[in-house]
Scaffold this active site. Structure first.
Site, PDB file in Angstrom:
ATOM      1  N   THR A   1       0.938   7.980  -1.555  1.00  0.00           N
ATOM      2  CA  THR A   1       1.987   8.853  -1.047  1.00  0.00           C
ATOM      3  C   THR A   1       2.277   9.959  -2.047  1.00  0.00           C
ATOM      4  OG1 THR A   1       2.950   6.941   0.071  1.00  0.00           O
ATOM      5  CG2 THR A   1       4.310   8.905  -0.093  1.00  0.00           C
TER       6      THR A   1
ATOM      7  N   HIS B   1       6.940   5.593 -10.345  1.00  0.00           N
ATOM      8  CA  HIS B   1       7.618   4.412 -10.886  1.00  0.00           C
ATOM      9  C   HIS B   1       8.303   4.677 -12.222  1.00  0.00           C
ATOM     10  CE1 HIS B   1       6.160   2.381  -7.470  1.00  0.00           C
ATOM     11  NE2 HIS B   1       4.981   2.029  -7.914  1.00  0.00           N
TER      12      HIS B   1
ATOM     13  N   VAL C   1       0.840  -1.190   0.000  1.00  0.00           N
ATOM     14  CA  VAL C   1       0.000   0.000   0.000  1.00  0.00           C
ATOM     15  C   VAL C   1       0.877   1.242   0.000  1.00  0.00           C
ATOM     16  CG1 VAL C   1      -1.861  -1.184   1.234  1.00  0.00           C
ATOM     17  CG2 VAL C   1      -0.141   0.126   2.525  1.00  0.00           C
TER      18      VAL C   1
END
Length: 288
Positions: A116, A160, A61
């Site tokens: 986040t 990412h 998560v």
């Protein structure tokens, strides 16, 4: 002690290269004596939602979701994503906002309102975007850059491998939220956490922690073993990009958060709580 007689634990994480690399050895039976698991792959917005609903034993998560799941899930000290130089990016197309102030009132696509990345974005925008942005639109990660390119949103918040590929969409970087965080706090960037249901009990939590650490070490020792698996789930990602992704997001904090990791997480959630963006959690207690 072998735990093979126990029912399998459910484990949910993303198909991103860092996660498939980290968990390959454990989930493919290469670590005898570790707890059995069943695996499901899901985008971060889905895993965050599952954790909030209490669905699943183990989940990857966003650190930002911890204040909402803390009573039911414990943060494990390994397996997650935390580091330096790996923060989320705010992207725009040519002709779009050229400064943070120009995002005022604009539409921004984000991967999850509990991510986040979005929490960092809110902290950043609260300082640098007068009056705040306009509409925030949650889109699956893979749809954000095309949406910015095609003009369906004014900016996109990406994570990412987008760090390595956004130029191929004709986009430009408006802000690196990792640089913002590191320069303002000195801490590494907490991105993704591994949480485990507290009701599993201390013995099983310890066994899971050791299994994850063993899986990380196996991946480092024999990276070729997971390569086919990683690329099969990498959504047609170029192998060189997948390797760069792993090199950036799988680091010493993946094996053990350590004092620096916990300090970074406490700083993020503490600052966010002070700003009224998340409930206060207090200092985090490691599971070892």
């Amino acid at each position: 002690m072998s735990t093979t007689a126990e029912p399998p634990l459910s484990l949910t994480y993303s198909p991103c290269p860092n996660d498939t690399f980290v968990f390959h050895a454990w989930t493919h039976g290469l670590l005898p004596g570790t707890p059995p698991v069943t695996v499901d792959y899901a985008d971060i917005d889905i895993t965050n939602g599952r954790a909030e609903r209490g669905e699943g034993d183990l989940l990857k998560v966003s650190y930002a979701v911890l204040p909402w799941v803390w009573e039911e899930y414990a943060l494990l000290p390994c397996g997650g994503a935390l580091g330096r130089g790996c923060g989320p990016l705010v992207l725009t197309a040519d002709g779009g906002a050229a400064s943070p102030a120009e995002l005022a009132g604009r539409t921004v696509a984000v991967p999850s309102e509990r991510s986040t990345a979005y929490l960092l974005f809110r902290l950043w925008a609260g300082e640098l975007v007068p009056g705040g942005v306009g509409e925030v639109r949650v889109l699956p990660f893979a749809e954000i850059m095309p949406a910015v390119r095609d003009g369906r949103v004014d900016a996109g918040l990406v994570i990412h491998e987008a760090r390595f590929t956004y130029q191929t969409y004709g986009l430009r970087q408006l802000a690196d939220l990792g640089e913002y965080w590191e320069s303002s706090t000195g801490h590494p960037i907490p991105l993704g956490a591994i949480v485990a249901r507290r009701s599993l009990g201390e013995e099983r939590l310890a066994a899971v922690t050791e299994a994850i650490r063993a899986s990380v070490r196996h991946a480092w020792a024999d990276p070729a073993a997971s390569r086919e698996h990683v690329l099969a789930h990498a959504q047609e990602m170029d192998p060189a990009v997948a390797d760069a992704h792993i090199g950036l997001y799988v680091n010493e904090f993946t094996e053990d958060l350590g004092p620096a990791g916990y300090a970074a997480i406490d700083a993020l959630l503490g600052r966010a709580a002070t700003a009224g963006l998340v409930p206060a959690t207090g200092r985090l207690t490691p599971v070892s």
